[in-house]
Structure formats: C-alpha cells, structure tokens
Design a protein around this motif. Structure first.
Motif, short mmCIF file in Angstrom:
data_model
loop_
_atom_site.label_atom_id
_atom_site.label_comp_id
_atom_site.label_asym_id
_atom_site.label_seq_id
_atom_site.Cartn_x
_atom_site.Cartn_y
_atom_site.Cartn_z
N PHE A 1 25.37 -33.28 69.85
CA PHE A 1 26.69 -32.88 69.33
C PHE A 1 26.83 -33.34 67.88
O PHE A 1 27.30 -32.58 67.02
CB PHE A 1 27.78 -33.50 70.20
N ALA A 2 26.40 -34.59 67.62
CA ALA A 2 26.50 -35.12 66.26
C ALA A 2 25.71 -34.25 65.29
O ALA A 2 26.17 -33.93 64.19
CB ALA A 2 25.96 -36.56 66.23
N ALA A 3 24.51 -33.83 65.73
CA ALA A 3 23.69 -32.98 64.87
C ALA A 3 24.38 -31.63 64.65
O ALA A 3 24.38 -31.10 63.53
CB ALA A 3 22.33 -32.76 65.51
N LEU B 1 29.54 -27.14 63.86
CA LEU B 1 29.36 -26.53 65.18
C LEU B 1 29.08 -25.04 65.12
O LEU B 1 28.97 -24.39 66.16
CB LEU B 1 30.60 -26.76 66.07
N THR B 2 28.97 -24.47 63.92
CA THR B 2 28.77 -23.02 63.87
C THR B 2 27.48 -22.61 63.18
O THR B 2 27.05 -21.47 63.33
CB THR B 2 29.94 -22.34 63.13
N SER B 3 26.87 -23.52 62.42
CA SER B 3 25.69 -23.11 61.67
C SER B 3 24.42 -23.63 62.32
O SER B 3 24.17 -24.82 62.35
CB SER B 3 25.79 -23.64 60.24
N PRO B 4 23.60 -22.71 62.88
CA PRO B 4 22.36 -23.16 63.52
C PRO B 4 21.41 -23.84 62.54
O PRO B 4 20.76 -24.83 62.89
CB PRO B 4 21.74 -21.88 64.08
N GLY B 5 21.36 -23.34 61.30
CA GLY B 5 20.45 -23.93 60.32
C GLY B 5 20.80 -25.37 60.02
O GLY B 5 19.95 -26.26 60.06
N LEU B 6 22.09 -25.62 59.75
CA LEU B 6 22.52 -26.98 59.46
C LEU B 6 22.38 -27.88 60.68
O LEU B 6 22.16 -29.08 60.56
CB LEU B 6 23.97 -26.99 58.96
N ALA B 7 22.50 -27.28 61.87
CA ALA B 7 22.34 -28.08 63.09
C ALA B 7 20.92 -28.61 63.19
O ALA B 7 20.69 -29.76 63.59
CB ALA B 7 22.68 -27.23 64.32
N LEU C 1 17.33 -33.41 62.56
CA LEU C 1 16.27 -34.15 61.85
C LEU C 1 16.82 -35.43 61.24
O LEU C 1 16.21 -36.49 61.34
CB LEU C 1 15.67 -33.26 60.75
N VAL C 2 18.00 -35.33 60.60
CA VAL C 2 18.60 -36.51 59.98
C VAL C 2 18.81 -37.60 61.02
O VAL C 2 18.43 -38.76 60.83
CB VAL C 2 19.94 -36.16 59.29
N PHE C 3 19.41 -37.20 62.18
CA PHE C 3 19.68 -38.20 63.21
C PHE C 3 18.39 -38.79 63.78
O PHE C 3 18.29 -39.99 64.01
CB PHE C 3 20.55 -37.62 64.31
N GLY C 4 17.38 -37.92 64.01
CA GLY C 4 16.11 -38.41 64.56
C GLY C 4 15.44 -39.41 63.64
O GLY C 4 15.01 -40.48 64.07
N ILE C 5 15.37 -39.06 62.35
CA ILE C 5 14.69 -39.94 61.40
C ILE C 5 15.48 -41.23 61.18
O ILE C 5 14.93 -42.33 61.21
CB ILE C 5 14.45 -39.19 60.07
N ALA C 6 16.82 -41.07 61.01
CA ALA C 6 17.66 -42.26 60.80
C ALA C 6 17.51 -43.23 61.96
O ALA C 6 17.37 -44.44 61.77
CB ALA C 6 19.12 -41.85 60.63
N GLU C 7 17.51 -42.67 63.18
CA GLU C 7 17.39 -43.50 64.38
C GLU C 7 16.10 -44.33 64.35
O GLU C 7 16.10 -45.54 64.59
CB GLU C 7 17.40 -42.56 65.59
N GLN C 8 14.98 -43.67 64.01
CA GLN C 8 13.70 -44.38 64.00
C GLN C 8 13.65 -45.44 62.89
O GLN C 8 13.11 -46.52 63.10
CB GLN C 8 12.54 -43.38 63.80
N PHE C 9 14.21 -45.12 61.73
CA PHE C 9 14.18 -46.10 60.64
C PHE C 9 15.06 -47.30 60.95
O PHE C 9 14.67 -48.44 60.71
CB PHE C 9 14.59 -45.44 59.31
N VAL C 10 16.24 -47.04 61.51
CA VAL C 10 17.10 -48.17 61.88
C VAL C 10 16.41 -49.04 62.92
O VAL C 10 16.35 -50.26 62.82
CB VAL C 10 18.47 -47.67 62.41
N LEU D 1 27.84 -43.00 62.45
CA LEU D 1 27.55 -41.84 61.60
C LEU D 1 28.26 -40.59 62.15
O LEU D 1 28.82 -39.79 61.39
CB LEU D 1 26.03 -41.63 61.58
N LEU D 2 28.26 -40.48 63.47
CA LEU D 2 28.94 -39.33 64.10
C LEU D 2 30.42 -39.32 63.76
O LEU D 2 30.98 -38.28 63.39
CB LEU D 2 28.77 -39.39 65.62
N ILE D 3 31.06 -40.51 63.87
CA ILE D 3 32.50 -40.56 63.59
C ILE D 3 32.77 -40.18 62.14
O ILE D 3 33.69 -39.42 61.84
CB ILE D 3 33.06 -41.96 63.93
N VAL D 4 31.93 -40.70 61.23
CA VAL D 4 32.10 -40.37 59.81
C VAL D 4 31.97 -38.86 59.61
O VAL D 4 32.79 -38.24 58.92
CB VAL D 4 31.06 -41.13 58.95
N LEU D 5 30.96 -38.26 60.26
CA LEU D 5 30.76 -36.82 60.13
C LEU D 5 31.96 -36.04 60.67
O LEU D 5 32.40 -35.06 60.06
CB LEU D 5 29.52 -36.40 60.93
#
Lengths: 284, 359
Positions: free
Chosen positions: A222-224, A230-236, A241-250, A266-270
């Motif tokens: 959902f965050a992604a 919630l409407t753009s598949p490309g940005l989703a 990717l952002v969430f996956g990479i951020a998660e691994q780096f953290v 990050l989700l709340i900020v978004l």
C-alpha cells in the motif's frame, strides 16, 4: 562494496515484490475506488498453495502457475463479496478488512502457525562484485519486469485498459458508453489477486512467511502504491523499489529492528504528502 | 406524549439494566467475572471509537495501540513508585495527549488513508515496544504490577474490578451521550453527513475531528489502564492488530454512533469469542483452533452486518421498534404529535437519531 551490492540487489528484488503488490492495489483502486485491505492475503495464498503443490510432487512451474490462478480466483471471490451489490466505498474497505482476517483464519487452519518456505529454482548462487546472490533474485527480476510491461501496456495502450480506467474516473459515463462497470471491477479484483499471488510465489523462497504476514506485506505494498497516489502503476513500481531498497539499507547499516518503524514512518509521511497534494480527495 | 412515554420506558430499562449490572458480579464465577470485566473494558474503548466512526465518519485501525499506551502508562508509573491511582489517572491523559499530537497531522487524512495511517501507528507501537526494553520490558513485558488502591479502598478481587470497570463504563457512556446531544455533537453529526456542508454552516470540522479522535483515545487509555491493574501484566502480545480490528467489528455490529451500540457490540463479540474458545479448546483438537474459529466468525459477522444491516444491530432494532409503533392504533390517533416530535428533536432517545448509513 560487497555488502552494499548485496543490500542493493536484495533490496531491488524484495522491492519488486512490493511493486507487484502495489500494482494490485492500483489496479483495483483505479477501477473500483476501493482500497483492498486483503491484498497481502493474496500473496500468502500464492506462496502457501505453491508450497502445498510442490510438496504433493507437482513440478516447479506448474505449481507456481496453478497457485497464481488460484489467487486470481480468490481475488474474484473477494471482489464479489466486497463490491457486489450497491455498497458505500468505505463499507467495502471494512469488508476487505474482514476478508483479510478471514484469510488469516484459513491460512492458520490449513498451514498452521510455523513459517512456510520452499526452495526456489535449483542452481547455485552467482557472484557480483564479490556478493553472493541467490538465483531466485534473478527470477524475481525477470518475472516482475515481464508483468510490469504487460500491465503498463495493457492500461496505457489497449482499449480494454482504458475502459477499465474509465470505470473509476466516471462510472456513470462509463456505463453510458456501454462498459459493464461491475464486471470490470470484478476483473480488476481477479487480476489484483493474481498479481498478489505472483508476489507471494516469488517472495516465499526468499523469506519464510507466516499466516499473518499479510498485514505487513499488504501495508508495504500500500505504501508503495501511495507513491503513485494509488492510481499510477509506473510510480507504484518505483515506490516498491524505494521501499525495498530503503528497508535493506536500514536493516543492514542501522538495525534490522528499525526496519519496520522506518518504513511505516515513511508511509505516514507519504500519506500526508499525498493528502496535501490532492486536497479533499475523492473520498469524503 | 409518545416521546414522553418512550422516555419512561427507556428510564425503566436503564434502571433495570443498572440493577442487573450491579447484581451480576455477585453471582458470577471467577472466569465469568473476567469476561464481565473484559466486556466493560471493551465497551469503554468501543464507545470512543463509535463516536469517531459514527460522527467523524472515519475508521481507526489503531485503537488497540491507544489501549496499549494506556496500559503501559499505568504499568510503568505504578512500577516506578507512583500511587496506583495517580498511574490510573495518568493513563487516559497520556494517551489523549499522544493522540492529540498524532492527530494534528494524521487527521488531515480521511477514508482509507486514515485507516492505513492509524494501522501504521499501531504497527509502529508494536515495533517500538521491543526496542525500549529498559522502560517497557520489551517483548517479555512488565509483570508484578501492584493492585489498585483508591485511598483506603483496595481493589484486588475480580468482583472489585467488575464494579470499578462498570462505574467507568457508566461515566463514559454518559459523556458519550452528552456529546451526542451537545452543540459539538450536532456539529459532528452534520459532519458525518457532509463535511463540506458542515463546514459551510460554520462547524469547525478540523477541531471537532481532532477532539473526537483525542477523546476516543482517552477512552481507550482509561480502559487500558484498568486492564493493566486487573491482569497485573502487560506485554505487546496483548495489543495485536487483530484487537484493533475487533474493536471496529464491535462498533459495526452494535451500530456506529449509537451509545448503546457500543455496549451491545462489545458484549456480543466478547461472549462469542469466549464461547468459541471454550468450544475449540480440547486436548484432541489442534491448539490454534480457537483462534481460527474466532477470526473466521469475526470476519463472517463483520461482512454479514455490513452487507445486511448497515446500521448495526441497535440501529436495526430501533428502526423496527419505530415501525411497530407507527403501525399501532394509538400513534395514528395522535397524529398531531408529530409537531411536538419535530420541536423536540434534541431530546430524542440516545439511539433514535439517525446517522448516514455509510461508514
């Protein structure tokens, strides 16, 4: 450098799985304006059904495909329950919450409470910049890229995809121009279920899942999806990717236990950023 | 006159309910007393959430986190030498304050965004507890919480807690009822029907929403505080996401925005869950069966109520009641009383006002 590459590649492949879940959210939201809380459950069903089929001796490939089809069917059933008949949007959301805990009950009943995993594609790991990478990652990347291209093409270029989007932006006009809005919604739920199922099929070999992992998978997806409003598949996809990479780096450079809290913050900020960008958005 | 007659019936009903409430703890076994206390605690939480869902028209999936924050506040203070009463009073205050701070940004969200935002708050709460083990005891939790003492009065047995909880239930229900009938309450009701309409007529939508959210958290906080003293042990396992969902189900079952609905929803779901646990617990059955049964049944109830009785059990019952009365010859005889009914809209029964059928 080795650690960096490892985190990055792990992050990318986990991120792509989140992207698949996010696409499921986007697909269903774009067509029905319903946020499907049970999106994570499709992944659990996908992964767990594959596990059972493999255990029953059905070969790789066939098991995965059957599991994805089953997840699509579950998506259709959930769609009928959530949007069939005349029902307010937020009631549909609460119904999908009910479907999500129902799925947990089924998952617990059939597969128990121990984490489930299975080995992905056989074959040894390969080495990039000194980092050992499982072959499964490669499959994740290829499978999700194929799906992304298909979905983006389907939505953007085909008559059918445009008809689906029309249902959400103006259901009345869509109906007038001969589109069966309800049926399109159910098709969206079916495809969303299959996308979620694929996500589960891909991620289960990488990290064992328990019956109640649907909430954490769902909220990351959902965050992604929120990255693209919630409407753009490309940005989703990008969001995943952002969430996956951020998660691994953290997890890698800071502490694995902070990974959830950071992702959620990050989700709340978004969410707040989106709320500001789209004042008084669709729902009241 | 009908309204006055109604009021008489309902005040008898209130007296009867009060007597039963007082008499029950004397007759219940210790297991049943525990269930009775739980019903009371959940009623308090649900009364708050019901105001939020029924009036602000918003779903919070973080109510179990507020319940947990209340519990932890009471437990930590009591274990650090504060008097239990001070700890209990601090529980709703701390919870409300935190909810106020969280609410300022978060309530800009609505609908699904707020549902996921509050769910994120709940998950952050669950992720933070294990990381702050020195204060919260981490995933092991805090134990040996002293029992409650109000002045010379020691509250230790289950029966004592039953009385304490139900006194608090009464107070929260009265607060909730008064809010429903106050000026802000009317504003909130207008808001549930249409946010833009309400704000056009001068309702300070954002402020009311924030107050509503803060109050619902305070309710959860006091219930959590009592819970900590009652059980004597708090751990993150006591506040799972499913509990937040359960609270939402209780609201939906009882009927959103109805004061009595909170009680009906909390009682029904808690009792059902107990019955299922008793049914599903047996050495010959798999250990996870009770959980499977209750999750499954919750889901079925939630979906069935939303699809079949969108105004909840209390709402459905009161509209049936109204229909039955309209059909009776007495009411047809006094048709002119509609005038009185219109002029005294504000004095209606607590469960008679109608809310939008939407969530």
């Amino acid at each position: 450098m080795t650690a960096f590459v490892e985190y990055l590649l792990t992050g990318v492949s986990r991120g792509l799985v989140f992207s698949l879940l996010a696409m499921g959210f986007v697909l269903i939201y774009r067509v029905t304006r319903v946020v499907n809380f049970a999106q994570g459950a499709f992944a659990i069903f996908g992964g767990f059904i594959t596990y059972s089929l493999l255990k029953a001796g059905i070969p790789h490939g066939v098991s995965e495909l059957l599991a994805i089809l089953a997840a699509g069917l579950i998506g259709l059933i959930f769609g009928i329950i959530a949007i069939g008949g005349d029902i307010p949007l937020l009631a549909s959301l609460v119904i999908t919450i009910g479907l999500s805990i129902f799925s947990e009950a089924i998952g617990m009943l059939i597969w128990g409470t121990t984490p489930i995993t299975y080995s992905g594609l056989a074959g040894h790991d390969f080495v990039i910049f000194g980092a050992f990478i499982q072959r499964q990652y490669l499959i994740v990347v290829i499978a999700s890229l194929v799906v992304f291209v298909a979905v983006l093409y389907g939505f953007g270029r085909t008559y059918f995809g445009k008809a689906m989007s029309a249902c959400a932006s103006n259901p009345y006009a869509a109906r007038l121009s001969g589109i069966n809005v309800k049926r399109m919604g159910l098709i969206a739920f079916t495809l969303g279920g299959a996308l979620g199922g694929l996500a589960g099929v891909l991620i289960t070999p990488l990290s064992p899942l328990t019956y109640n992992a649907d909430i954490s998978l769902g909220i990351t997806g959902f965050a992604a999806a929120i990255v693209g409003g919630l409407t753009s598949p490309g940005l989703a996809v990008l969001g995943g990717l952002v969430f996956g990479i951020a998660e691994q780096f953290v997890a890698g450079y800071w502490s694995p236990s902070n990974e959830t809290a950071v992702a959620l913050a990050l989700l709340i900020v978004l969410l707040l950023w989106q709320a500001k960008r789209v004042p008084a958005g669709g729902l009241e | 006159m009908r309204i006055r007659a109604n009021r008489k019936i309902s005040s008898y009903a209130v007296i009867a309910a009060g007597m039963i409430t007082l008499a029950l703890p004397l007759t219940l076994s210790s297991t049943n007393t525990e269930i009775y206390v739980t019903v009371g605690l959940y009623t308090i939480v649900v009364a708050g959430l019901s105001l939020l869902m029924g009036f602000a028209g918003q779903v919070s999936l973080g109510q179990a986190a507020f319940y947990g924050i209340g519990s932890y506040t009471a437990a930590i203070m009591a274990l650090h030498g504060w008097s239990p009463l001070a700890a209990l009073i601090a529980a709703p205050i701390t919870t409300a304050f935190l909810a106020f701070l969280i609410g300022i940004p978060l309530l800009r969200l609505k609908g699904h965004a707020l549902a996921f935002g509050t769910l994120a708050v709940q998950l952050i709460f669950l992720a933070v507890i294990p990381e702050t083990a020195s204060l919260t005891g981490g995933s092991i939790g805090l134990s040996a919480i002293p029992s409650l003492r109000i002045g010379p009065l020691a509250i230790s047995s289950g029966r004592d807690y039953a009385y304490l909880v139900w006194i608090v239930v009464l107070v929260t229900l009265i607060i909730a009822r008064n809010i429903v009938h106050s000026r802000p309450g009317r504003g909130l009701r207008a808001m549930a029907a249409s946010v833009s309409g309400a704000s056009a007529t001068g309702v300070e939508v954002e402020r009311y929403k924030l107050k509503d959210f803060t109050l619902s958290a305070a309710f959860a906080g006091i219930a959590g505080g009592i819970y900590a003293f009652f059980i004597g042990y708090v751990s993150p396992d006591a506040f799972p996401v499913v509990l937040s969902i359960e609270f939402v189900i209780m609201v939906v079952v009882g009927g959103m925005g109805t004061v009595t609905g909170a009680l009906v929803g909390a009682a029904l779901i808690t009792v059902i869950s107990q019955v299922l646990t008793t049914l599903g617990t047996s050495p010959s059955l798999p250990p996870q069966l009770p959980t499977v049964l209750s999750l499954g049944v919750y889901a079925v109830i939630l979906v069935a109520i939303l699809r079949l009785l969108p105004s909840g059990l209390v709402g459905a019952f009161s509209s049936l009641w109204k229909k039955a009365q309209a059909a009776s010859p007495v009411s047809q005889f006094k048709a002119d009383e509609n005038v009185e009914a219109v002029s005294s809209v504000d004095k209606e029964e607590p469960n008679e006002f109608t809310l939008v059928d939407e969530v």
